[in-house]
Design an enzyme around this catalytic site. Structure first.
Site, PDB file in Angstrom:
ATOM      1  N   ASP A 265      -3.648   7.790   3.973  1.00  0.00           N
ATOM      2  CA  ASP A 265      -3.134   6.465   4.339  1.00  0.00           C
ATOM      3  C   ASP A 265      -3.917   5.959   5.549  1.00  0.00           C
ATOM      4  OD1 ASP A 265      -1.491   4.237   4.365  1.00  0.00           O
ATOM      5  OD2 ASP A 265       0.051   5.200   5.589  1.00  0.00           O
ATOM      6  N   GLU A 266      -4.027   4.625   5.682  1.00  0.00           N
ATOM      7  CA  GLU A 266      -4.701   3.996   6.831  1.00  0.00           C
ATOM      8  C   GLU A 266      -6.119   4.558   7.013  1.00  0.00           C
ATOM      9  OE1 GLU A 266      -3.386   1.480   7.992  1.00  0.00           O
ATOM     10  OE2 GLU A 266      -1.218   1.651   8.144  1.00  0.00           O
TER      11      GLU A 266
ATOM     12  N   LYS B 219       0.819  -1.212   0.000  1.00  0.00           N
ATOM     13  CA  LYS B 219       0.000   0.000   0.000  1.00  0.00           C
ATOM     14  C   LYS B 219       0.851   1.258   0.000  1.00  0.00           C
ATOM     15  CE  LYS B 219      -0.730   0.594   4.996  1.00  0.00           C
ATOM     16  NZ  LYS B 219       0.007   1.853   5.060  1.00  0.00           N
ATOM     17  N   THR B 220       1.939   1.262   0.794  1.00  0.00           N
ATOM     18  CA  THR B 220       2.788   2.455   0.834  1.00  0.00           C
ATOM     19  C   THR B 220       3.463   2.681  -0.514  1.00  0.00           C
ATOM     20  OG1 THR B 220       3.192   2.089   3.190  1.00  0.00           O
ATOM     21  CG2 THR B 220       4.675   3.599   2.053  1.00  0.00           C
TER      22      THR B 220
ATOM     23  N   GLN C 135      -7.866  -4.445   9.367  1.00  0.00           N
ATOM     24  CA  GLN C 135      -6.854  -3.978  10.314  1.00  0.00           C
ATOM     25  C   GLN C 135      -7.362  -2.778  11.125  1.00  0.00           C
ATOM     26  OE1 GLN C 135      -2.609  -4.189   8.973  1.00  0.00           O
ATOM     27  NE2 GLN C 135      -3.516  -4.415   6.942  1.00  0.00           N
TER      28      GLN C 135
ATOM     29  N   ARG D  93       2.020  -9.626  11.050  1.00  0.00           N
ATOM     30  CA  ARG D  93       3.306  -8.909  11.191  1.00  0.00           C
ATOM     31  C   ARG D  93       4.459  -9.832  10.805  1.00  0.00           C
ATOM     32  NH1 ARG D  93       1.549  -5.005   9.894  1.00  0.00           N
ATOM     33  NH2 ARG D  93      -0.311  -6.286   9.636  1.00  0.00           N
TER      34      ARG D  93
END
Length: 664
Positions: free
Chosen positions: A217-218, A37-38, A248, A605
């Site tokens: 973002d997020e 995503k980044t 998330q 993670r």
């Protein structure tokens, strides 16, 4: 398209490329963990600059942590060079801070306002509670801070109304104390930023004209206040491009509402949704476990994680008799996998793993849990074994003793009427002004409507020796303030620590304070090319707006202990997830779907190995209780896991009491 743009796009998969090339918006990119995503967001920014010829200043990208913003800017700079510095890229709070610095006079804010950190908030709320006759214990103060935030949300019409009897007086007393110190708190930055845009059409329209594209973002972590902010910034054009993952969404306790992600098409009928499912982070086993668990949630957008990575090992579930056995096992695993902890190995930081024939480091291992309290036995075991480790997120670096002291001195130098900071430095190092005297001085200043700094010159509560000490501090601060532009910021910090006597006083208590001071100077060094007065403002802004997880440094070779919340956005070769027990994960009476999302975040993670650990008995919060394994351990196929049950500790048999002789 030019050659450079084609090269960027060729490095993306089909879905990522579709997201980058999407039209003006609104666009929602649903990106599962490890799906890039980044990278996608960064290439989207570069594409708008290089191909759409959007001016850097016309692009606004917002996220939640300084660390995430810094990573995006660094990636963008690698793609497009120095133009990256002109893109408006930062956190929600940082954006509102700059907005209020420019336009805050419309809300009667002091021009040089600072931002209260957690220490300031507690001190200021305690004063406010004393003014209104409420208990001011630390527990009561923290509870009232939480209640004031909820009260503000209701006042802003972003939470349902409730009976606020008594809260208005406390909230107003707290705000008066903040303004007396010329401070705003963290939450006020957002509330006042929204109030400004809502109340002043010219400011709102100017920003809508300035920012041609708004990227977020997020997106699943956006709360109602942040959503209002985005609505005002995007305007009727709705040039909004957001990336997030409802699976998330784990910050409901902070006010985040992921429902807007689920209802994106309702809010934006012409909106477009693109889903990224190809994960590059973990093994097929981890992807399968995570997908099987999270699909049990009903309130979600369907996303199935896929990966072309090489097959790995099953997820390992381990049951322990208690937390001591769990801690001892974790230490043994780290020693076996990293190779032990001799001085040479600690110096080198890595050894060869004979199992996978790859080099491993302590930094490769993260131990995650629901609460920091669960790691206390492990911290002791790691200390005893000599394994280097760090607890991430339990306390910010900026909250360390000497760091807080230096920051308080710097704030007083910048603004002598910051009562919270002045009260902090008044007797550090000791100047014979004890707690009772300081309380009397504060009451005197309040009575006359003066700051502590101004009250010292006319105080009747200080003894002659205390007066001399206080006045010498005021004189010292005045002298230091005059000399601040003669040195770089990092040099100035060293000068302040030395000339105030703070450095020697703290080092006499604990030599480790020297290292914290050196690290503080190294953080400040990036501002050394800026005028020291301006650099000081920027540095204090960074310190005030930093959150706990911004302290994480991937280059430090140590095992990381952190909560799952703090680990979000990070990845590690190996993850040990502790306390996977009923009552902890999921939490008793917690929202089951959010608890499952928390478990999902912990699982994802990991890149190569996951260990899911639970105890049959655990001592926590002053009592020992039997524990059942988490229901989440039964929500994925047996073929994907290996289970080990560590035996109970052998009970010591009680010796037979000796029979007392009646004959002596």
């Amino acid at each position: 398209m030019n050659v450079e743009t084609n090269r960027w796009l060729e490095d993306l998969n089909d879905r990522q490329r579709e997201a980058v090339l999407a039209g003006d918006g609104p666009v929602l990119v649903v990106a599962g963990p490890g799906t890039g995503k980044t990278k996608t967001l960064t290439v989207r920014l570069a594409y708008l600059l290089a191909e759409r010829r959007i001016a850097p200043e016309a692009l606004l990208a917002v996220t939640f942590t300084t660390r995430a913003a810094r990573e995006m800017r660094e990636r963008l700079e690698r793609l497009i060079g120095s133009q990256a510095d002109r893109v408006v890229l930062g956190t929600f709070h940082g954006f509102c801070f700059q907005l209020l610095k420019t336009e805050g006079h419309r809300l009667d804010l002091p021009p040089d306002f600072g931002v209260a950190d957690r220490r300031d908030q507690i001190t200021i709320m305690q004063r406010a509670l004393r003014r209104v006759g409420e208990p001011d214990t630390r527990t009561a103060t923290q509870r009232k801070l939480h209640e004031v935030t909820a009260f503000r949300r209701r006042q802003a019409n972003v939470e349902p109304p409730v009976d606020d009897t008594g809260m208005t007086e406390i909230a107003e007393a707290y705000q008066r104390q903040l303004r007396k110190c010329e401070l705003l708190d963290f939450d006020e930055l957002l509330f006042l930023g929204v109030r400004l845009l809502e109340g002043y059409a010219d400011v709102r329209e100017s920003l809508q004209q300035q920012y041609e594209h708004v990227l977020v973002d997020e997106f699943q972590d956006v709360d109602p206040v942040q959503r209002q902010l985005l609505r005002f910034l995007a305007g009727d054009r709705n040039r909004l491009w957001a990336v997030g993952d409802g699976d998330q969404a784990i910050y409901a306790f902070r006010g985040a509402e992921s429902e807007h992600l689920l209802r994106f098409e309702q809010h934006f009928p012409n909106g477009r949704v693109i889903t990224l499912e190809q994960s590059y982070r973990f093994t097929p086993q981890i992807a399968a476990v995570a997908s099987q668990v999270i699909r049990r949630n009903a309130s979600r957008r369907p996303v199935t994680l896929n990966t072309a990575n090489a097959s790995g090992v099953p997820v390992h579930v381990v049951s322990f008799p208690d937390e001591q056995a769990e801690a001892a096992w974790i230490v043994r695993q780290i020693e076996e996998r990293v190779g032990g902890t001799s001085h040479y190995q600690q110096y080198r930081g890595k050894v060869t793993d004979t199992v996978s024939q790859r080099e491993q480091s302590f930094r490769d291992v993260a131990v995650l849990c629901r609460l920091h309290a669960l790691t206390k036995p492990l911290q002791e075991a790691l200390r005893n074994s000599g394994i280097p480790h760090r607890v991430v997120g339990e306390a910010r670096f900026f909250d360390k003793a000497i760091v807080k002291d230096v920051l308080a001195y710097l704030r007083v130098i910048l603004n002598p009427h910051d009562d919270s900071s002045f009260a902090h430095v008044l007797n550090r190092p000791p100047r014979g002004i004890g707690g009772q005297t300081q309380a009397a001085l504060e009451a005197e200043a309040e009575r006359y409507g003066l700051s502590l700094y101004a009250a010292l010159g006319r105080s009747a509560v200080l003894s002659p020796s205390q007066t001399r000490g206080a006045k010498s501090l005021v004189q010292l601060m005045d002298d230091v303030r005059k000399n601040k532009d003669e040195q770089s910021l990092s040099q100035f910090i060293a000068y302040v620590a030395d000339v105030t006597g703070l450095r020697q006083w703290r080092i006499d208590q604990d030599p480790r304070h020297e290292n914290d001071l050196l690290l503080l100077r190294s953080i400040a060094a990036k501002y050394d090319g800026v005028n020291t007065g301006k650099a000081l403002e920027q540095f204090l802004e960074e310190a005030s707006l930093a959150v706990e997880v911004d302290d994480y440094d991937a280059s430090i070779d140590a095992v990381s202990l952190m909560t799952i919340h703090a680990a979000k956005g990070l990845e590690f070769p190996e993850v040990m997830l502790c306390g996977v027990e009923e009552g902890s994960l999921p939490r008793e009476n917690g929202d089951l779907e959010e608890e499952r999302r928390l478990f999902y975040v912990g699982l994802t993670r990991a890149k190569e190995r996951v260990w899911l650990l639970h105890c049959r008995s655990r001592f926590l919060f002053g009592e020992r209780r039997d524990r059942d394994p988490s229901r989440f351990l039964q929500e994925f196929d047996e073929s994907l896991k290996e289970t080990t049950i560590m035996p109970d500790r052998p009970r010591r048999s009680k010796p037979e009491p000796e029979q007392l002789s009646l004959l002596g």
